[in-house]
Design a protein around this motif. Structure first.
Motif, PDB file in Angstrom:
ATOM      1  N   LEU A  17       0.867  -1.179   0.000  1.00 15.76           N
ATOM      2  CA  LEU A  17       0.000   0.000   0.000  1.00 15.76           C
ATOM      3  C   LEU A  17       0.898   1.221   0.000  1.00 15.76           C
ATOM      4  O   LEU A  17       1.878   1.274   0.752  1.00 15.76           O
ATOM      5  N   SER A  18       0.560   2.172  -0.837  1.00 19.17           N
ATOM      6  CA  SER A  18       1.314   3.422  -0.854  1.00 19.17           C
ATOM      7  C   SER A  18       0.458   4.466  -0.144  1.00 19.17           C
ATOM      8  O   SER A  18      -0.702   4.673  -0.507  1.00 19.17           O
ATOM      9  N   ILE A  19       1.011   5.082   0.868  1.00 21.99           N
ATOM     10  CA  ILE A  19       0.261   6.106   1.615  1.00 21.99           C
ATOM     11  C   ILE A  19       0.981   7.447   1.497  1.00 21.99           C
ATOM     12  O   ILE A  19       2.181   7.543   1.805  1.00 21.99           O
ATOM     13  N   SER A  20       0.247   8.456   1.030  1.00 23.12           N
ATOM     14  CA  SER A  20       0.784   9.830   1.061  1.00 23.12           C
ATOM     15  C   SER A  20       0.154  10.507   2.258  1.00 23.12           C
ATOM     16  O   SER A  20      -1.079  10.568   2.370  1.00 23.12           O
ATOM     17  N   TRP A  21       0.997  11.018   3.122  1.00 24.52           N
ATOM     18  CA  TRP A  21       0.513  11.660   4.343  1.00 24.52           C
ATOM     19  C   TRP A  21       0.343  13.158   4.100  1.00 24.52           C
ATOM     20  O   TRP A  21       0.861  13.703   3.117  1.00 24.52           O
ATOM     21  N   ASN A  22      -0.325  13.780   5.044  1.00 25.59           N
ATOM     22  CA  ASN A  22      -0.593  15.211   4.881  1.00 25.59           C
ATOM     23  C   ASN A  22       0.648  16.106   4.937  1.00 25.59           C
ATOM     24  O   ASN A  22       0.592  17.259   4.540  1.00 25.59           O
ATOM     25  N   ASP A  23       1.748  15.589   5.442  1.00 22.27           N
ATOM     26  CA  ASP A  23       2.992  16.373   5.397  1.00 22.27           C
ATOM     27  C   ASP A  23       3.776  16.066   4.125  1.00 22.27           C
ATOM     28  O   ASP A  23       4.951  16.408   4.011  1.00 22.27           O
ATOM     29  N   ASN A  24       3.107  15.354   3.188  1.00 21.71           N
ATOM     30  CA  ASN A  24       3.667  15.008   1.870  1.00 21.71           C
ATOM     31  C   ASN A  24       4.671  13.866   1.889  1.00 21.71           C
ATOM     32  O   ASN A  24       5.259  13.569   0.861  1.00 21.71           O
ATOM     33  N   PHE A  25       4.870  13.243   3.034  1.00 23.14           N
ATOM     34  CA  PHE A  25       5.754  12.080   3.061  1.00 23.14           C
ATOM     35  C   PHE A  25       5.009  10.876   2.480  1.00 23.14           C
ATOM     36  O   PHE A  25       3.808  10.718   2.675  1.00 23.14           O
ATOM     37  N   LYS A  26       5.740  10.054   1.736  1.00 18.26           N
ATOM     38  CA  LYS A  26       5.123   8.894   1.088  1.00 18.26           C
ATOM     39  C   LYS A  26       5.714   7.602   1.656  1.00 18.26           C
ATOM     40  O   LYS A  26       6.931   7.419   1.638  1.00 18.26           O
ATOM     41  N   SER A  27       4.857   6.717   2.153  1.00 19.18           N
ATOM     42  CA  SER A  27       5.326   5.456   2.765  1.00 19.18           C
ATOM     43  C   SER A  27       4.881   4.261   1.944  1.00 19.18           C
ATOM     44  O   SER A  27       3.825   4.288   1.301  1.00 19.18           O
ATOM     45  N   LYS A  28       5.685   3.211   2.063  1.00 21.49           N
ATOM     46  CA  LYS A  28       5.272   1.914   1.509  1.00 21.49           C
ATOM     47  C   LYS A  28       5.008   0.969   2.659  1.00 21.49           C
ATOM     48  O   LYS A  28       5.809   0.905   3.606  1.00 21.49           O
ATOM     49  N   PHE A  29       3.892   0.240   2.583  1.00 22.80           N
ATOM     50  CA  PHE A  29       3.614  -0.802   3.583  1.00 22.80           C
ATOM     51  C   PHE A  29       3.299  -2.097   2.834  1.00 22.80           C
ATOM     52  O   PHE A  29       2.237  -2.217   2.210  1.00 22.80           O
ATOM     53  N   HIS A  30       4.223  -3.023   2.858  1.00 19.58           N
ATOM     54  CA  HIS A  30       4.045  -4.276   2.113  1.00 19.58           C
ATOM     55  C   HIS A  30       2.955  -5.144   2.747  1.00 19.58           C
ATOM     56  O   HIS A  30       2.771  -5.119   3.963  1.00 19.58           O
ATOM     57  N   PHE A  31       2.250  -5.900   1.907  1.00 19.47           N
ATOM     58  CA  PHE A  31       1.087  -6.657   2.387  1.00 19.47           C
ATOM     59  C   PHE A  31       1.453  -7.633   3.512  1.00 19.47           C
ATOM     60  O   PHE A  31       0.776  -7.688   4.537  1.00 19.47           O
ATOM     61  N   LEU A  32       2.517  -8.401   3.295  1.00 17.62           N
ATOM     62  CA  LEU A  32       2.876  -9.383   4.334  1.00 17.62           C
ATOM     63  C   LEU A  32       3.283  -8.687   5.632  1.00 17.62           C
ATOM     64  O   LEU A  32       2.977  -9.155   6.724  1.00 17.62           O
TER      65      LEU A  32
END
Ligand code: OGA
Ligand code: ZN
Length: 379
Positions: A17-32
């Motif tokens: 899952l790719s999440i863009s946060w309100n401070d513009n930082f972008k994270s990856k969270f792998h399914f497993l």
């Protein structure tokens, strides 16, 4: 206002899952990773993972995702399972961000100039016993400087346990705890003579040498027997900056350390570089004891260069630019990181008076873990 804990956009990619946060930082969270860290995976009181990674396949994916209030909800493709994550938890454990952080060493190097600020590393025994603030300060000094002196402690035998146990339990060795630093007939260790001990680390022939050493001075009125201390990491750092070839040799050459104490039915041998490093390339430990060095058996092509480097390092460890000389008084506990800081003493005259220290070891893990507790480390 940009809020790092609120989500601007969430997208499902091939395996994360790719999440863009309100401070513009972008994270990856792998399914497993997400499934493995579902809050239900952790036992509520034991705080340990009860989820078995083998209970899902590597192809698991979120069938449905939605963000409601401060939570991310996931319906999984397998096991009819739902996860509910707090967004704050996800951001605080975002490994995209964690892996971008620059490593910061906890160590403060020091040299002979510390003698001018000696009060900086002095603590009071009773204050440590009574007050967690002083205990924490002691732990901080041990971790950052690798050196502290606890003053005004009782001089009763074995009384060092009391302040040591404010941290945790001790590390046992074949010398017993405490070990008696006193001159004895037919000594099985040079520490048990009245001779000088050049700056060294204790027990370098152990795969896992004791992390810290506390030398509790019960009486010291013989002439001689002054102490010395030197920051092995500071000297290693000097080599790293100024003598790259010496540094390379000392961090890469495996040399032999050994113990053949005649009172033991054990023969201890360990090959290790004198300076070892961590995965961040920070210093891990320094092992140095001319007394416990075995017969060096490095490749003949390297022997001459190794000896030059070894001798140079030894000279710096005895150099006034780096080392500090001081005298232990009855009631002092000389505490140091035995895998960083070297200690020594001058010769003393046993006919001129008494000298008796009691030694304790404690692991580095115990110091760091207690410090983490006081710092309320979030993991
Ligand atoms: C030791 C030691 C120092 C001293 O026992 O390991 O180094 O001051 N003793 O006697
Ligand atoms: Zn020693």
């Amino acid at each position: 206002m940009s809020n790092k804990y609120t989500v601007k956009k969430i997208e499902k990619k091939k395996d994360y899952l790719s999440i863009s946060w309100n401070d513009n930082f972008k994270s990856k969270f792998h399914f497993l990773w997400l499934r493995d860290n579902c809050p239900t995976a952790i036992h509520p009181t034991a705080n340990m993972r009860v989820f078995n990674i083998l209970n899902v396949s590597k192809n698991i994916f979120p069938k449905k995702i939605n963000i409601k209030k401060n939570n991310l909800n996931i319906d999984w493709s397998e096991g009819n399972h739902k996860s509910n994550f707090r967004l704050k938890w996800l951001r605080d454990h975002c490994y995209t961000e964690i892996n971008k952080q620059k490593y910061k060493s906890p160590y403060k190097f020091w040299n002979g100039n510390l003698k001018k600020n000696f009060s900086k590393i002095i603590l009071n025994h009773d204050k440590i016993i009574k007050n967690d603030k002083h205990l924490k300060k002691w732990l901080e000094l041990l971790h950052s400087y690798g050196f502290a002196i606890v003053k005004n402690s009782p001089t009763k035998k074995k009384s060092g346990f009391r302040v040591l146990n404010r941290i945790s339990h001790h590390r046992e060795t074949f010398f017993g705890t405490p070990f008696e630093v006193i001159n004895i007939p037919k000594p099985n260790n040079t520490a048990y003579t009245a001779q000088a001990l050049r700056n060294h680390t204790d027990l370098p022939y152990f795969e896992y040498a004791p992390g810290y050493q506390f030398l509790h001075c019960l009486v010291n009125n013989a002439s001689g027997g002054n102490s010395s201390v030197v920051d092995g990491f500071a000297v290693a750092n000097y080599l790293k900056k100024n003598e790259k070839d010496v540094y390379k040799l000392l961090t890469r050459t495996y040399v032999k350390f050994k113990d053949t104490d005649y009172t033991q039915k054990s023969i201890r041998v360990l090959h290790s570089p004198i300076i070892t490093l961590t995965r961040e390339n920070d210093f891990n430990d320094v092992r140095f004891s001319m007394a416990a060095m075995g017969t060096i058996d490095v490749d003949p092509k390297k022997m001459k260069r190794f000896y030059d480097a070894y001798q140079y390092f030894a000279s710096l460890l005895q150099n006034n630019k780096f080392k500090i000389d001081f005298r232990l008084e009855a009631g002092d506990i000389f505490c140091f990181n035995n895998r960083r800081v070297l200690h020594g003493r001058t010769e003393f005259d046993p006919n001129s008076g008494n000298r008796h220290l009691q030694g304790y070891y404690i692991e580095r893990d115990e110091i760091i873990a207690r410090l983490n507790y006081f710092n309320k480390l979030k993991i």
